[in-house]
Each structure stands twice: as structure tokens, then as C-alpha cells.
Design a protein around this motif. Structure first.
Motif, short mmCIF file in Angstrom:
data_model
loop_
_atom_site.label_atom_id
_atom_site.label_comp_id
_atom_site.label_asym_id
_atom_site.label_seq_id
_atom_site.Cartn_x
_atom_site.Cartn_y
_atom_site.Cartn_z
N GLU A 4 0.85 -1.18 0.00
CA GLU A 4 0.00 0.00 0.00
C GLU A 4 0.89 1.24 0.00
OE1 GLU A 4 -2.18 0.22 3.64
OE2 GLU A 4 -0.43 -0.25 4.87
N LEU A 5 0.31 2.38 -0.38
CA LEU A 5 1.02 3.64 -0.30
C LEU A 5 0.93 4.16 1.13
CD1 LEU A 5 -0.12 5.33 -3.62
CD2 LEU A 5 2.22 4.63 -3.06
N PHE A 6 2.06 4.54 1.72
CA PHE A 6 2.04 5.04 3.08
C PHE A 6 3.12 6.08 3.27
CE2 PHE A 6 5.03 1.53 3.19
CZ PHE A 6 6.04 1.98 4.03
N ASN A 7 2.94 6.90 4.30
CA ASN A 7 3.90 7.94 4.65
C ASN A 7 5.00 7.34 5.51
OD1 ASN A 7 5.21 10.10 6.16
ND2 ASN A 7 3.59 11.44 5.40
N VAL A 8 6.23 7.39 5.02
CA VAL A 8 7.34 6.75 5.72
C VAL A 8 7.58 7.40 7.07
CG1 VAL A 8 9.14 8.19 4.68
CG2 VAL A 8 9.71 5.90 5.47
N HIS A 9 7.29 8.69 7.20
CA HIS A 9 7.55 9.37 8.47
C HIS A 9 6.59 8.94 9.57
CE1 HIS A 9 9.34 12.36 5.50
NE2 HIS A 9 10.35 11.79 6.12
N GLU A 10 5.36 8.58 9.18
CA GLU A 10 4.45 8.02 10.17
C GLU A 10 4.98 6.68 10.67
OE1 GLU A 10 0.61 7.77 8.40
OE2 GLU A 10 0.32 9.94 8.29
N ALA A 11 5.55 5.88 9.76
CA ALA A 11 6.15 4.61 10.17
C ALA A 11 7.35 4.84 11.09
CB ALA A 11 6.58 3.81 8.93
N LEU A 12 8.17 5.83 10.77
CA LEU A 12 9.35 6.12 11.60
C LEU A 12 8.95 6.64 12.98
CD1 LEU A 12 11.81 7.73 9.01
CD2 LEU A 12 11.76 5.38 9.85
N GLU A 13 7.85 7.39 13.05
CA GLU A 13 7.37 7.86 14.35
C GLU A 13 6.95 6.69 15.23
OE1 GLU A 13 7.20 11.20 15.81
OE2 GLU A 13 8.80 11.06 14.32
N ARG A 14 6.39 5.67 14.60
CA ARG A 14 6.03 4.45 15.34
C ARG A 14 7.29 3.79 15.90
NH1 ARG A 14 2.69 -0.05 13.61
NH2 ARG A 14 2.84 -1.68 15.19
N VAL A 15 8.32 3.67 15.07
CA VAL A 15 9.58 3.09 15.52
C VAL A 15 10.15 3.92 16.68
CG1 VAL A 15 11.99 2.65 14.88
CG2 VAL A 15 10.14 2.06 13.29
N ARG A 16 10.13 5.22 16.51
CA ARG A 16 10.68 6.12 17.53
C ARG A 16 9.98 5.94 18.87
NH1 ARG A 16 10.00 11.39 19.47
NH2 ARG A 16 11.98 12.48 19.86
N SER A 17 8.66 5.87 18.85
CA SER A 17 7.91 5.72 20.10
C SER A 17 8.17 4.37 20.76
CB SER A 17 6.41 5.92 19.85
OG SER A 17 5.92 4.92 18.99
N LEU A 18 8.30 3.31 19.96
CA LEU A 18 8.56 1.97 20.51
C LEU A 18 9.93 1.90 21.18
CD1 LEU A 18 7.09 -0.26 17.64
CD2 LEU A 18 6.19 -0.04 19.96
N VAL A 19 10.95 2.48 20.52
CA VAL A 19 12.30 2.43 21.08
C VAL A 19 12.39 3.28 22.35
CG1 VAL A 19 14.73 2.98 20.67
CG2 VAL A 19 13.36 1.95 18.84
N LEU A 20 11.78 4.46 22.33
CA LEU A 20 11.83 5.33 23.50
C LEU A 20 11.02 4.76 24.67
CD1 LEU A 20 11.63 8.92 21.95
CD2 LEU A 20 13.61 7.78 22.99
N ALA A 21 10.00 3.96 24.36
CA ALA A 21 9.24 3.32 25.43
C ALA A 21 10.11 2.32 26.18
CB ALA A 21 8.01 2.63 24.85
N GLU A 22 11.02 1.66 25.46
CA GLU A 22 11.91 0.68 26.10
C GLU A 22 13.14 1.34 26.72
OE1 GLU A 22 14.28 -3.50 25.06
OE2 GLU A 22 12.88 -2.63 23.61
N PHE A 23 13.58 2.46 26.12
CA PHE A 23 14.77 3.16 26.61
C PHE A 23 14.38 4.63 26.89
CE2 PHE A 23 16.13 -0.25 23.84
CZ PHE A 23 17.13 -0.88 24.56
N PRO A 24 13.62 4.87 27.96
CA PRO A 24 13.06 6.21 28.19
C PRO A 24 14.07 7.25 28.69
CG PRO A 24 12.45 4.75 29.98
CD PRO A 24 13.17 3.90 28.98
N LYS A 25 15.20 6.81 29.24
CA LYS A 25 16.16 7.74 29.80
C LYS A 25 17.53 7.58 29.16
CE LYS A 25 13.98 7.96 34.38
NZ LYS A 25 14.18 7.76 35.84
N GLY A 26 18.19 8.71 28.92
CA GLY A 26 19.57 8.69 28.43
C GLY A 26 19.71 8.55 26.93
N LEU A 27 18.58 8.37 26.21
CA LEU A 27 18.64 8.19 24.76
C LEU A 27 17.81 9.26 24.07
CD1 LEU A 27 19.31 6.58 22.16
CD2 LEU A 27 17.27 5.18 22.63
#
Length: 373
Positions: free
Chosen positions: A210-233
Motif C-alpha cells: 500500500e502507499l504510506f507515509n514513511v515518516h508516520e512509520a518512523l514515528e512508530r519506531v521512535r515511540s517503541l524504542v523510547l518506550a523501552e529506553f526512556p532515559k539517556g537516549l
């Protein structure tokens, strides 16, 4: 007439810039007498990191500096001693470009027929070497993946038999203390089964294109990683918001980038403790790219860059191979799966790593949705 040519050069020559626009190598055209540029193709804009507009009024000397070997080639072609010359030399980019460095390149200088125009075409020698290396690595990885798929299938059936036998044996054991050993067999069988399933999973699931906005996908990645590493990153957004939507499997791309970013975060443990860890998600448009010998007008350029210790030198060339990991306890499948998902999109993935900077570079071509037959 020159389409997209510089001012004052419209009457210079009747050639076809649409064809030159599609050439994968960097190319500029200039008037033989004045040596002023009249045309720059998109690949040259990308190589120099300068737009056509910024190159208006520039000469060949402005572009490449005082380069005696190049000047001699131009003179030989201009005097009619030869219609074209090719040579390996060092080029220096235009002042003002971010790529102010010496570039070993293969250069071709040629005169246009019946026109007072000369063309310079070039491509970095390391680009050719990198292309050959990437092709060799891709072949090796494909052979390894085929081996792992076959091995996974061969392991799957006897593994089920081992687990079943352990369960039956557990029912027959007279002492509960002995069941501890059968539980080890069952749990280890389950762990291996999970590993086998992960090896086979990318080749089972149908693609949801499907056609999708890559930045929306990257925001999902960003939120998942920060949820696991909330401090110092810190995760830096460096987005080109003008990027068009890309055709692909959104969930697969999220998983590919997440695997890379998660690996980076784990490698940044010391930097996280110090509060200096950072991962940069960077997007750009790449023009006139060649991926796996296929030519594309435009591709999405995606970088995941971290400031960690770098990938160990002894595994740097094998990081996309199955079961290769630089981390104790790692499965060695994250990057293999990322590469598989990127290749599903006819894309490429590469890595450049040194202490203080590891850059995973993904390119996915912009393609049209295939019509249903």
C-alpha cells in the motif's frame, strides 16, 4: 533546445536532456569556447550536492578547480584529436558543496556531434567497487538464507518428535525430581521451535502493499524504542517532509527499521548511562539510483545513525548473515530479517560503521502500484 538548461544556453544544441536525465552516472555539459555549464543531470546534482540553479554561470574550472589531467582531456577533444577520452583521476568538488573532498573517479570527456558542446561524465571508482561488493554479499546472503530455510525445515519435524517424547516420558517418571530434566528438554525444544519459526516467518507472510507515509512509520519506531529506553537516549528526527508516499508493506518496513534501531539502542548502553546516546532517523530523496542492476529514477533514502562504539571489525562484513551477532545472547536474526524485508521492496541495505558512528543506509525505489490482471 535544452530543457532545464541554464539561462542564455537555450540555443546551444539540439540534444535530448530527458535521456541524459535518466543516466545513472553524473554528467555535465558545457560550451567548448566559454567552458560555461549549460546542463547538469540529476545524478551530478546529487553527487555534488548542488542544484542546477546554484550552478548557473559556473565554468568547468569553477566546478573542478585547476585539474591538469582533466584540462588536457578537454583540450584533446576540443582540438579534434579524439572524439572521446576516458581516464581515472581525482576530482575535487565545487566550493560550497558539503562534499569538499577528493574523489577518485572514472572520467569520460566527449564532444557532441555537430555542436560546440563537450560532455564530462564521471562515476566514483569506490562506487563500482561497492556495487561489486554488494552484489557478492547479496549472493552470499541469499545462499545462506536458502541454507537456513532448508535447515529449519529439516529441524522442525524431529524437534516436534523430541518434545513429544519428553512429554510422554514425563508422565511415566516415578520421581518428580526427574521431571526437572524433561522440562529442560521441553523448554529448549520450544526455544528452538521459536527460532525456526522466526527463520521461516518472512517467507510465509503475504505482502500487504500500500502507499504510506514513511515518516508516520518512523514515528512508530521512535515511540517503541523510547518506550523501552526512556532515559539517556535521544532520537533525532531529520526528515525531508517533501518525500512522496512509498509503495510497500508498512508493517514490514516498521519491523526492519525497528530491528536496526533496537540493535543500536542496545549497543548504546554505555552512552545511555552517560546520557549522551543518540540515534538519528534521516530521510532524503535519492535520484537516478541503481539497485541490484535495476535503474530507478527516484528512491527513498533512509538512514539510521547512532553514536555508539561501532560494529566489531571481525563481524562487520557478516552482520546480515543469519545467526551472526555482536551481542552476547543475541539471536543474530534482527538484521537478517531487516535485509529480507528491504529486499521484498526491491530495495538495498548497507552499513558503514566506525567507533562513534554507525550508519545503516536503506534505499527503497519509488514504484507504481501494479495493476490487477
Amino acid at each position: 533546445m535544452l530543457r532545464n538548461s541554464f539561462k542564455g544556453a537555450a540555443s546551444a544544441a539540439p540534444f535530448f536532456p530527458t535521456l541524459l536525465d535518466q543516466m545513472p552516472n553524473a554528467l555535465v555539459v558545457f560550451e567548448a569556447k566559454s567552458q560555461l555549464l549549460v546542463y547538469v543531470n540529476p545524478a551530478a546534482e546529487s553527487a555534488l550536492d548542488l542544484s542546477r540553479k546554484s550552478l548557473e554561470g559556473q565554468s568547468v574550472r569553477d566546478l573542478f578547480g585547476d585539474n591538469p589531467p582533466l584540462n588536457l582531456m578537454i583540450a584533446n577533444v576540443q582540438l579534434g584529436q579524439t572524439s572521446a577520452q576516458r581516464q581515472e583521476m581525482t576530482l575535487h568538488s565545487l566550493p560550497g558543496s558539503i562534499h569538499q573532498e577528493s574523489i577518485p573517479a572514472h572520467v569520460v570527456v566527449a564532444m557532441f556531434d555537430d555542436a560546440d558542446l563537450i560532455m564530462i561524465e564521471w562515476f566514483p571508482i569506490d562506487q563500482q567497487l561497492r556495487s561489486e561488493r554488494d552484489e557478492r554479499v547479496t549472493q552470499q546472503v541469499e545462499a545462506n538464507k536458502e541454507l537456513m530455510r532448508n535447515l529449519a525445515h529439516e529441524i522442525k519435524n524431529p524437534l516436534g518428535g523430541i518434545r513429544g517424547a519428553a512429554q510422554l516420558l514425563e508422565f511415566e517418571l516415578p520421581e518428580k525430581g526427574l521431571k526437572e530434566y524433561t522440562q529442560v528438554i521441553i523448554k529448549e525444544s520450544d526455544r528452538l521451535q521459536t527460532l525456526v519459526d522466526r527463520l521461516l516467518a518472512p517467507h510465509r507472510k503475504a505482502h500487504n502493499m500500500e502507499l504510506f507515509n514513511v515518516h508516520e512509520a518512523l514515528e512508530r519506531v521512535r515511540s517503541l524504542v523510547l518506550a523501552e529506553f526512556p532515559k539517556g537516549l535521544r532520537i533525532i528526527r531529520n526528515y525531508d517532509t517533501s518525500l512522496p508516499d512509498v509503495l510497500g508493506d508498512r508493517e514490514q518496513l516498521i519491523q526492519a527499521v525497528l530491528n536496526i534501531a533496537h540493535n543500536a539502542a542496545q549497543a548504546l548502553s554505555d552512552e545511555i548511562d552517560k546520557g549522551t546516546a543518540q540515534i538519528e532517523l534521516k530521510t532524503r530523496v535519492a535520484r537516478s539510483v541503481t539497485i541490484a542492476k535495476q535503474r530507478y529514477k527516484m528512491a527513498m533514502d533512509l538512514h539510521v545513525i547512532d553514536n555508539g562504539p561501532g560494529i566489531p571489525a571481525n563481524i562487520r562484513e557478516r552482520i546480515f548473515f543469519p545467526l551472526v551477532s555482536g551481542r552476547e545472547g543475541g539471536s543474530g536474526l534482527g538484521l537478517t530479517l531487516a535485509q529480507t524485508f528491504v529486499q521484498h521492496h526491491q530495495g538495498s541495505i548497507a552499513c558503514d560503521s566506525r567507533p562513534g558512528c554507525t550508519n545503516f543506509h536503506i534505499q527503497i525505489p519509488y514504484r507504481k502500484r501494479e495493476k490487477a490482471s
